[in-house]
Every structure is written in C-alpha cells, then in structure tokens.
Design a protein around this motif. Structure first.
Motif, PDB file in Angstrom:
ATOM      1  N   HIS A 147       0.837  -1.187   0.000  1.00  0.00           N
ATOM      2  CA  HIS A 147       0.000   0.000   0.000  1.00  0.00           C
ATOM      3  C   HIS A 147       0.885   1.255   0.000  1.00  0.00           C
ATOM      4  CE1 HIS A 147       1.253  -0.648   4.066  1.00  0.00           C
ATOM      5  NE2 HIS A 147       0.743   0.495   4.481  1.00  0.00           N
ATOM      6  N   LYS A 148       0.238   2.414  -0.071  1.00  0.00           N
ATOM      7  CA  LYS A 148       0.988   3.678  -0.088  1.00  0.00           C
ATOM      8  C   LYS A 148       0.557   4.520   1.103  1.00  0.00           C
ATOM      9  CE  LYS A 148       2.124   7.727  -2.859  1.00  0.00           C
ATOM     10  NZ  LYS A 148       1.511   8.735  -3.716  1.00  0.00           N
ATOM     11  N   MET A 149       1.517   4.819   1.977  1.00  0.00           N
ATOM     12  CA  MET A 149       1.265   5.693   3.119  1.00  0.00           C
ATOM     13  C   MET A 149       2.525   6.515   3.354  1.00  0.00           C
ATOM     14  SD  MET A 149      -0.083   4.775   6.965  1.00  0.00           S
ATOM     15  CE  MET A 149      -1.223   3.524   6.429  1.00  0.00           C
ATOM     16  N   LYS A 150       2.555   7.687   2.725  1.00  0.00           N
ATOM     17  CA  LYS A 150       3.763   8.515   2.749  1.00  0.00           C
ATOM     18  C   LYS A 150       3.541   9.858   3.446  1.00  0.00           C
ATOM     19  CE  LYS A 150       6.486   5.876   0.141  1.00  0.00           C
ATOM     20  NZ  LYS A 150       7.619   5.169   0.760  1.00  0.00           N
ATOM     21  N   GLY A 151       2.329  10.395   3.320  1.00  0.00           N
ATOM     22  CA  GLY A 151       2.127  11.748   3.835  1.00  0.00           C
ATOM     23  C   GLY A 151       0.847  11.962   4.613  1.00  0.00           C
ATOM     24  N   TYR A 152       0.040  10.931   4.752  1.00  0.00           N
ATOM     25  CA  TYR A 152      -1.247  11.068   5.436  1.00  0.00           C
ATOM     26  C   TYR A 152      -1.297  10.182   6.682  1.00  0.00           C
ATOM     27  CZ  TYR A 152      -3.217  13.349   1.271  1.00  0.00           C
ATOM     28  OH  TYR A 152      -3.472  14.201   0.222  1.00  0.00           O
ATOM     29  N   LYS A 153      -2.042  10.654   7.683  1.00  0.00           N
ATOM     30  CA  LYS A 153      -2.284   9.842   8.882  1.00  0.00           C
ATOM     31  C   LYS A 153      -3.470   8.925   8.592  1.00  0.00           C
ATOM     32  CE  LYS A 153      -4.053  10.381  13.606  1.00  0.00           C
ATOM     33  NZ  LYS A 153      -5.041   9.357  13.360  1.00  0.00           N
TER      34      LYS A 153
END
Length: 317
Positions: A232-238
């Motif tokens: 998955h993509k989790m780079k800049g959001y909570k």
C-alpha cells in the motif's frame, strides 16, 4: 464408508459494497463503529460529528460544538455517551440522546488527534500534537486531567485502550505500551512516524502502521516482529490500520484509493478493495461481523462479505 470432512471455510472478507453514505460534513476525517457495531460515527472537517444507522444508512443525530474539524470519536460501552476530539485542541463528552455537550475538556496545547474511552467509560484518554496523552475523569467536576503522559517526543497520532493497558503511536517513530496497573512503560522503536496503532483481539500482539508504507505486527511481550505487510501507499497522510474481528487479516488504508487486506499469518495480500480515486482516509472493522467501514472525501462506504438481498429479491424468493 467414511465421507471426507468438509474443508474449513476460508474467512470471508468484506468485499461487497452494501451502501454509500453522503455525510455532507466536508471531508470525513475518521469513521468508527460503536461498541456493538449497529451505529457508526463520522467526524467531519465542517466541525460536526454525526451518528448513523449502519443497516439503514440514515442520519440519527448531529453533534455540534467543536470550533474546528473533528478528528476522532469513540462511543461508550452502554451507548449513552460519545467522546470526540478536534483541531480546536479540545475533547468533548457528549450525551448521545440529547446531543448536548456534557463536558468540554481543555488543556492540550495543540490539535487533539485521537480519543478513546476506557472500558467502563470512567476515563477519556486523548493524544495530541503537543506530545502528551491526557486522562480525564468523566465523573469528576474537575476540568484538569487526572494524569498526563508526556513520554512522546513528538505528536501522539494514535492510541488504544484495552483493560489496564494503553497503546500509543507517535510521530517520533515509537510505539509505547503503558501498563497502567503496574506503572510500567514498554517502548518499541519503528523508526518511521507512526500513524495508527491497535491491539489484536486476543491481546497478544500490537499492530502499527507508519509513513514508510508498512504495517507491522509485534509480539506484545517480547517486541519481536511477527509480520510486516507492504504494498500500500502511506507517505504523507495519517491513515488507519486494523485487524479483522477474528484476527485473521490485517487491513490498512492507502493513498492510492484502496484498502489492502493481508492474511495475518502468511503475510500475502488477500484483497485489494477499490474504494475510489482519492485517499482512503479512515476505516473501522465491525466488532463481531464481517463488515468494514471506509471513509473517502465526503462519503462513508459500508462493505460486507455478501451482497445484501434487495426487497425485490426477497419478495421473489
């Protein structure tokens, strides 16, 4: 002649969209099931908190009193009270039936990211950008917290309470577990800012997601990593992560518009649920059934293991 035993059924996953709710409260910052899973809470960027029926998708109550966007909420064990937190630095204790503010708790020096009742709803715990967790007595007339935990070196992004234990995740890259009965603190260093933490249902493990686009399962007592889930993509959001109600699967929001669902033991991707084209902001798994809530922009989606029978189908059969 003995017949072969039927194969054990694979756990079902919430892959069918049952309904979409237009919450009409700006961007939905968080979505949460209540304690029995019959209702859901949606936290809006328009300063409102809303209570909905899960099965009907109907609005039951709107709670207005925060001065800025609502970031998290939790319902009490008896469904009589709700606590919520906001970018306005406050925590509010609400009366569910009347919609009135019972208490507005001030003390945090920054926005309040996460909030939860203890099991008996006698204490509210809140985690903030100011790096503290504050514990508030819901029955006292005093407006000061009964305890302040200030071990985090950066924003407290997520917290969960289970019996006498408190789990927190911080932007400082650490997962902290407080044994409130023994007065002990256990720290696991993840190295990347933590966005969400939770306990497994059996209480033996902790799950944490972080901004290196990974979700990790740790043994609670030893800190040993039991599983790492990626893709998955989790780079800049909570964004949220969670476990399914029977601890069979690990789920995470993603910035690519999907919810990723991995087999807990094998670590393989079991389901990539297409929610939409924007960031999946929040999710919540039903406490008992195979139902999942997701939040994207102004909508909340309810997902189930089986498509619901429509009235027409039910009448035809």
């Amino acid at each position: 002649m003995a017949f072969p035993q039927p194969r054990p059924q694979a756990p079902q996953l919430p892959q069918h969209l049952l309904r979409t709710i237009d919450c009409q409260q700006g961007a939905v910052r968080a979505v949460r099931f209540n304690v029995d899973g019959n209702y859901l809470l949606s936290c809006g960027s328009d300063k409102s908190l809303k209570l909905w029926s899960v099965s009907q998708g109907t609005l039951l109550k709107t709670y207005s009193g925060h001065g800025y966007e609502v970031l998290d909420a939790d319902g009490s064990y008896d469904n009589s009270q709700i606590c919520s937190c906001s970018s306005d630095k406050t925590v509010i204790l609400w009366d569910v039936a009347t919609g009135q503010v019972n208490r507005k708790l001030r003390g945090h020096a920054g926005k309040v990211n996460c909030v939860q009742f203890n099991e008996e709803a006698t204490v509210i715990l809140s985690g903030s950008l100011d790096g503290t967790v504050r514990c508030w007595d819901t029955r006292s007339k005093r407006y000061e917290p009964i305890q302040i935990l200030d071990e985090a070196r950066d924003s407290v992004s997520s917290l969960k309470v289970a019996q006498h234990e408190l789990l927190t995740g911080s932007v400082d890259g650490r997962v902290r577990r407080y044994d409130l009965r023994m007065g002990q603190l256990h720290v696991d260093f993840i190295s990347s800012p933590i966005t969400c933490v939770c306990f497994s249902q059996d209480g033996q493990c902790t799950l944490s997601s972080s901004l290196d686009s990974a979700v990790r399962l740790l043994d609670k007592s030893t800190g040993e990593m039991l599983g790492e889930y990626t893709g998955h993509k989790m780079k800049g959001y909570k964004l949220d992560c969670c476990l399914s109600s029977k601890d069979t699967h690990v789920l995470s929001c993603s910035e690519d518009g999907h919810v990723y669902c991995w087999d807990l033991v094998e670590g393989s991707l079991s389901l990539k649920l297409p929610v939409g084209k924007a960031v999946v902001q929040s999710l919540s798994f039903h406490p008992l059934e195979t139902l999942l809530l997701t939040a994207m922009e102004r909508h909340v989606q309810v997902w189930g293991a089986e498509p619901e029978e429509t009235e027409d189908c039910a009448m035809a059969t």
